[in-house]
Design a protein around this motif. Structure first.
Motif, PDB file in Angstrom:
ATOM      1  N   PHE A   1       0.958  -1.076   0.018  1.00 15.00           N
ATOM      2  CA  PHE A   1       0.018   0.127   0.164  1.00 15.00           C
ATOM      3  C   PHE A   1       0.872   1.396  -0.045  1.00 15.00           C
ATOM      4  CE2 PHE A   1      -1.743   3.356   2.842  1.00 15.00           C
ATOM      5  CZ  PHE A   1      -2.658   3.772   2.160  1.00 15.00           C
ATOM      6  N   VAL A   2       1.877   1.211   0.504  1.00 15.55           N
ATOM      7  CA  VAL A   2       2.727   2.493   0.810  1.00 15.55           C
ATOM      8  C   VAL A   2       3.475   2.812  -0.640  1.00 15.55           C
ATOM      9  CG1 VAL A   2       5.108   3.388   1.951  1.00 15.55           C
ATOM     10  CG2 VAL A   2       3.197   2.371   3.263  1.00 15.55           C
ATOM     11  N   VAL A   3       3.692   1.601  -1.120  1.00 13.13           N
ATOM     12  CA  VAL A   3       4.558   1.755  -2.430  1.00 13.13           C
ATOM     13  C   VAL A   3       3.488   2.559  -3.585  1.00 13.13           C
ATOM     14  CG1 VAL A   3       5.402   0.574  -4.418  1.00 13.13           C
ATOM     15  CG2 VAL A   3       6.094   0.020  -2.229  1.00 13.13           C
ATOM     16  N   LEU A   4       2.238   1.903  -3.410  1.00 11.84           N
ATOM     17  CA  LEU A   4       1.271   2.470  -4.315  1.00 11.84           C
ATOM     18  C   LEU A   4       0.899   4.115  -4.059  1.00 11.84           C
ATOM     19  CD1 LEU A   4      -1.381  -0.712  -4.604  1.00 11.84           C
ATOM     20  CD2 LEU A   4       0.482   0.078  -6.415  1.00 11.84           C
ATOM     21  N   LEU A   5       0.774   4.256  -2.643  1.00 15.72           N
ATOM     22  CA  LEU A   5       0.430   5.779  -2.318  1.00 15.72           C
ATOM     23  C   LEU A   5       1.463   6.493  -2.587  1.00 15.72           C
ATOM     24  CD1 LEU A   5      -1.381   7.262  -0.543  1.00 15.72           C
ATOM     25  CD2 LEU A   5      -0.092   6.663   1.623  1.00 15.72           C
ATOM     26  N   GLN A   6       2.884   6.223  -2.489  1.00 14.82           N
ATOM     27  CA  GLN A   6       3.901   6.978  -2.732  1.00 14.82           C
ATOM     28  C   GLN A   6       3.909   7.223  -4.603  1.00 14.82           C
ATOM     29  OE1 GLN A   6       5.217   9.053  -0.917  1.00 14.82           O
ATOM     30  NE2 GLN A   6       4.039   7.889   0.862  1.00 14.82           N
ATOM     31  N   GLN A   7       3.582   6.180  -5.063  1.00 19.38           N
ATOM     32  CA  GLN A   7       3.397   6.274  -6.730  1.00 19.38           C
ATOM     33  C   GLN A   7       2.265   7.522  -7.011  1.00 19.38           C
ATOM     34  OE1 GLN A   7       5.759   5.156  -9.130  1.00 19.38           O
ATOM     35  NE2 GLN A   7       6.766   4.780  -7.376  1.00 19.38           N
ATOM     36  N   PHE A   8       1.187   7.034  -6.378  1.00 13.70           N
ATOM     37  CA  PHE A   8       0.026   8.271  -6.576  1.00 13.70           C
ATOM     38  C   PHE A   8       0.285   9.531  -6.206  1.00 13.70           C
ATOM     39  CE2 PHE A   8      -3.494  10.295  -4.322  1.00 13.70           C
ATOM     40  CZ  PHE A   8      -4.381  10.580  -5.380  1.00 13.70           C
ATOM     41  N   ASP A   9       1.047   9.659  -5.086  1.00 15.36           N
ATOM     42  CA  ASP A   9       1.360  10.951  -4.499  1.00 15.36           C
ATOM     43  C   ASP A   9       2.671  11.612  -5.491  1.00 15.36           C
ATOM     44  OD1 ASP A   9       1.898  13.290  -3.303  1.00 15.36           O
ATOM     45  OD2 ASP A   9       3.506  12.410  -1.650  1.00 15.36           O
ATOM     46  N   GLY A  10       3.770  10.729  -5.921  1.00 23.19           N
ATOM     47  CA  GLY A  10       4.743  11.336  -6.779  1.00 23.19           C
ATOM     48  C   GLY A  10       4.201  11.763  -8.136  1.00 23.19           C
ATOM     49  N   ASN A  11       3.344  10.826  -8.552  1.00 25.94           N
ATOM     50  CA  ASN A  11       2.930  11.257 -10.033  1.00 25.94           C
ATOM     51  C   ASN A  11       1.447  11.894 -10.385  1.00 25.94           C
ATOM     52  OD1 ASN A  11       5.271   9.686 -10.988  1.00 25.94           O
ATOM     53  ND2 ASN A  11       4.150   7.693 -10.387  1.00 25.94           N
ATOM     54  N   PHE A  12       0.599  11.856  -9.267  1.00 25.54           N
ATOM     55  CA  PHE A  12      -0.509  12.488  -9.708  1.00 25.54           C
ATOM     56  C   PHE A  12      -0.669  13.561  -8.823  1.00 25.54           C
ATOM     57  CE2 PHE A  12      -5.127  12.761  -8.952  1.00 25.54           C
ATOM     58  CZ  PHE A  12      -5.380  12.980 -10.287  1.00 25.54           C
ATOM     59  N   LEU A  13      -1.075  13.384  -7.337  1.00 24.46           N
ATOM     60  CA  LEU A  13      -1.396  14.195  -6.480  1.00 24.46           C
ATOM     61  C   LEU A  13      -0.401  15.517  -6.369  1.00 24.46           C
ATOM     62  CD1 LEU A  13      -3.524  15.175  -4.301  1.00 24.46           C
ATOM     63  CD2 LEU A  13      -2.369  13.762  -2.578  1.00 24.46           C
ATOM     64  N   GLY A  14       1.035  15.156  -6.194  1.00 27.34           N
ATOM     65  CA  GLY A  14       1.973  16.157  -5.740  1.00 27.34           C
ATOM     66  C   GLY A  14       2.170  17.045  -6.895  1.00 27.34           C
ATOM     67  N   PRO A  15       2.100  16.606  -8.293  1.00 31.35           N
ATOM     68  CA  PRO A  15       2.203  17.659  -9.416  1.00 31.35           C
ATOM     69  C   PRO A  15       1.014  18.427  -9.551  1.00 31.35           C
ATOM     70  CG  PRO A  15       3.174  15.525 -10.107  1.00 31.35           C
ATOM     71  CD  PRO A  15       2.432  15.389  -8.557  1.00 31.35           C
ATOM     72  N   LYS A  16      -0.460  17.998  -9.130  1.00 25.53           N
ATOM     73  CA  LYS A  16      -1.552  18.782  -9.278  1.00 25.53           C
ATOM     74  C   LYS A  16      -1.493  19.926  -8.211  1.00 25.53           C
ATOM     75  CE  LYS A  16      -4.042  16.363 -12.478  1.00 25.53           C
ATOM     76  NZ  LYS A  16      -4.300  17.266 -13.758  1.00 25.53           N
ATOM     77  N   ILE A  17      -0.924  19.517  -7.103  1.00 21.26           N
ATOM     78  CA  ILE A  17      -1.138  20.521  -5.883  1.00 21.26           C
ATOM     79  C   ILE A  17       0.205  21.491  -6.031  1.00 21.26           C
ATOM     80  CG2 ILE A  17      -0.694  20.895  -3.500  1.00 21.26           C
ATOM     81  CD1 ILE A  17      -2.138  18.185  -2.992  1.00 21.26           C
ATOM     82  N   LEU A  18       1.406  20.883  -6.397  1.00 23.28           N
ATOM     83  CA  LEU A  18       2.612  21.760  -6.400  1.00 23.28           C
ATOM     84  C   LEU A  18       2.858  22.324  -7.614  1.00 23.28           C
ATOM     85  CD1 LEU A  18       5.127  19.637  -4.449  1.00 23.28           C
ATOM     86  CD2 LEU A  18       3.885  21.542  -3.646  1.00 23.28           C
ATOM     87  N   GLY A  19       2.351  21.948  -8.651  1.00 19.55           N
ATOM     88  CA  GLY A  19       2.580  22.198  -9.939  1.00 19.55           C
ATOM     89  C   GLY A  19       3.810  22.169 -10.462  1.00 19.55           C
ATOM     90  N   GLU A  20       4.448  23.342 -11.187  1.00 18.44           N
ATOM     91  CA  GLU A  20       5.840  23.749 -11.494  1.00 18.44           C
ATOM     92  C   GLU A  20       6.392  24.745 -10.665  1.00 18.44           C
ATOM     93  OE1 GLU A  20       7.406  22.052 -13.608  1.00 18.44           O
ATOM     94  OE2 GLU A  20       5.598  20.949 -14.355  1.00 18.44           O
ATOM     95  N   THR A  21       6.323  24.399  -9.274  1.00 13.34           N
ATOM     96  CA  THR A  21       6.505  25.390  -8.181  1.00 13.34           C
ATOM     97  C   THR A  21       7.892  25.470  -8.345  1.00 13.34           C
ATOM     98  OG1 THR A  21       4.686  24.785  -7.148  1.00 13.34           O
ATOM     99  CG2 THR A  21       5.950  26.215  -5.846  1.00 13.34           C
ATOM    100  N   THR A  22       8.898  24.387  -8.513  1.00 12.88           N
ATOM    101  CA  THR A  22      10.105  24.748  -8.134  1.00 12.88           C
ATOM    102  C   THR A  22      11.140  24.604  -9.532  1.00 12.88           C
ATOM    103  OG1 THR A  22      10.237  21.890  -7.996  1.00 12.88           O
ATOM    104  CG2 THR A  22      10.163  23.449  -5.773  1.00 12.88           C
TER     105      THR A  22
END
Length: 469
Positions: A319-340
């Motif tokens: 579950f953690v592997v899937l969760l981090q893949q979801f965060d790194g590839n979908f949720l994180g870019p959606k929230i942070l965008g091209e901030t950095t």
């Protein structure tokens, strides 16, 4: 006119004075590091309430701005009403009060839920450790039932490790916790000082948030008064960019971590993971640290679950592997965008350096700091390339051997052997080479004098002059 005549001497005197003063300061800092460090800590302790106020105001300001601009302003616009100055101040005061109350309730709920859960978890692990060790041994026996030699080796390792860990939990960890609780009462003065600084910082932050537009306007006025129009615009634009990088990254990362923690608690509760709340809080908090945070949080949680139920530990790992893949590839870019706009390689390097210097705090701020440094270096390099009439596009330099100095075109890469006499010519090499050539050549003064023979035209002119005479 007299002032203009002596102006260069005044500048030279001021420059010499500044150089001497800087040299004396550098000497003092170099050979009196202990006293400098002590003075720095004293100044830091004095300014602790102000630093806490600045941090608190910087964290709360985006929340207040969001509510004022996205909610309250739209409500007034929908009802076709305008906010008066008094109404804006009243709304700002209520928002600050409600934000403080919400933060206090959230902090109290987190501490009241997490601390008892943590101590009960440690107590349960210590009391039931023998059962947990037997569970792991039984699980290993079932998995390695067809491999007797590996099963025997695994049983030996598990027995040795469980005995050492049980001894450490009983004889080291529990006394450490008791000593820690006793030391808390001994550190009462430091705790009172800490909470006093936090309380004073919270009070000062209220004034900062209530009149933040006025304070920012005064700072801008001071910048223009000291630096002028062009430099003032540049400084204000740079500060706005720094604020954009830090606020965008930190606020986005906090929102992302809250969502990840909530998802983790929901899923772990459904699949029956032990200590679901504790595990979810650890995963959510460590997710604030970029790149390494998920691993730092997942490893202790996985070990904790492994002691209780190895099969649940396997489910949790998946579950953690899937969760981090979801965060790194979908949720994180959606929230942070091209901030950095920083590459993964530079993110890893910046986190390692920031963590080495300032620990967890350095790991959190490492990415926006790296983004600002990369922007400074990139703009400086682009200006230098523009000065030399070269393109700043990275694609121009791909698979390039060198640039033709006449056409300014990229010459494709060619595999060839480079002569050692053609390399490592540093910037002063050409000047030294020209000076050496001038000194080695024979100058006209040193050459022996030889009278020049007259040409035929000169002979004819001389003969005609003599005939006239």
């Amino acid at each position: 006119m007299k002032l203009d005549r002596y102006r260069k001497y005044v500048r030279a005197g001021v420059t010499a004075f500044l150089v001497l003063a800087a040299s004396m300061i550098f000497y003092y800092l170099l050979f009196h590091q202990t006293s400098v460090r002590t003075a720095f800590h004293n100044v830091l302790n004095i300014l602790s309430p102000l630093i806490a106020a600045l941090i608190l105001a910087y964290v709360i300001s985006p929340i207040i701005n969001f509510i004022e601009q996205r909610i309250i302003a739209r409500l007034f616009a929908r009802h076709r009403k305008t906010q008066s100055v008094r109404c804006k101040k009243l709304v700002r005061a209520l928002l600050i009060l409600l934000t403080y109350v919400a933060m206090l309730f959230a902090l109290y709920g987190l501490i009241a839920t997490l601390i008892p859960e943590l101590f009960s978890s440690i107590a349960n692990i210590v009391s039931n450790f023998s059962n947990y060790a037997n569970n792991i041994q039984d699980f290993a026996t079932k998995v390695l039932a067809n491999y007797p030699e590996m099963q025997q080796t695994a049983d030996q390792y598990i027995s040795t490790f469980s005995a050492k860990l049980s001894n450490w939990l009983t004889n080291d960890l529990m006394p450490m916790l008791r000593t820690f609780l006793l030391n808390l009462s001994g550190q009462l003065v430091n705790m009172v000082t800490f909470f006093k600084n936090i309380l004073l910082g919270a009070i000062v932050a209220i004034y900062m948030l209530y009149n933040k537009e006025s304070y920012i306007a005064k700072l801008k006025k001071a910048v223009y008064a000291l630096l002028g129009l062009d430099h003032g615009n540049a400084v204000i634009r740079d500060c706005q960019y720094v604020n954009q990088e830090f606020s965008g990254f930190l606020v986005g990362k906090v929102i992302d971590s809250i969502i990840i923690g909530a998802i983790c608690y929901l899923v772990t509760s459904l699949i029956g993971t032990p200590y679901a709340l504790l595990v979810s809080v650890i995963i959510g908090v460590t997710n604030i640290i970029p790149f390494f945070g998920p691993f730092l949080g997942a490893v202790p949680c996985l070990l904790l679950i492994l002691l209780i139920d190895p099969l649940q530990a396997l489910y949790f790992l998946i579950f953690v592997v899937l969760l981090q893949q979801f965060d790194g590839n979908f949720l994180g870019p959606k929230i942070l965008g091209e901030t950095t706009g920083v590459s993964s390689f530079l993110i890893i390097i910046s986190i390692l350096i920031g963590g080495g210097f300032w620990g967890v705090f350095g790991m959190i701020i490492a990415v926006p700091v790296c983004a600002i440094i990369c922007t400074v270096c990139r703009n400086f390099a682009n200006r230098r390339l523009e000065k030399h009439h070269l393109p700043d596009d990275d694609a121009f330099y791909f698979h390039m051997d060198h640039i033709d100095p006449e056409t300014r075109q990229a010459i494709p890469y060619q595999k060839k052997k480079i002569d050692e006499a053609e390399v490592f010519h540093f910037p002063g090499y050409r000047l030294r080479k020209a000076l050496t050539k001038l000194t080695t050549e024979e100058s006209p003064v040193d050459a022996p004098y030889t009278p020049a023979k007259p040409s035929t035209e000169e002979k004819n002119s001389n003969s005609s002059d003599s005939d006239q005479k």
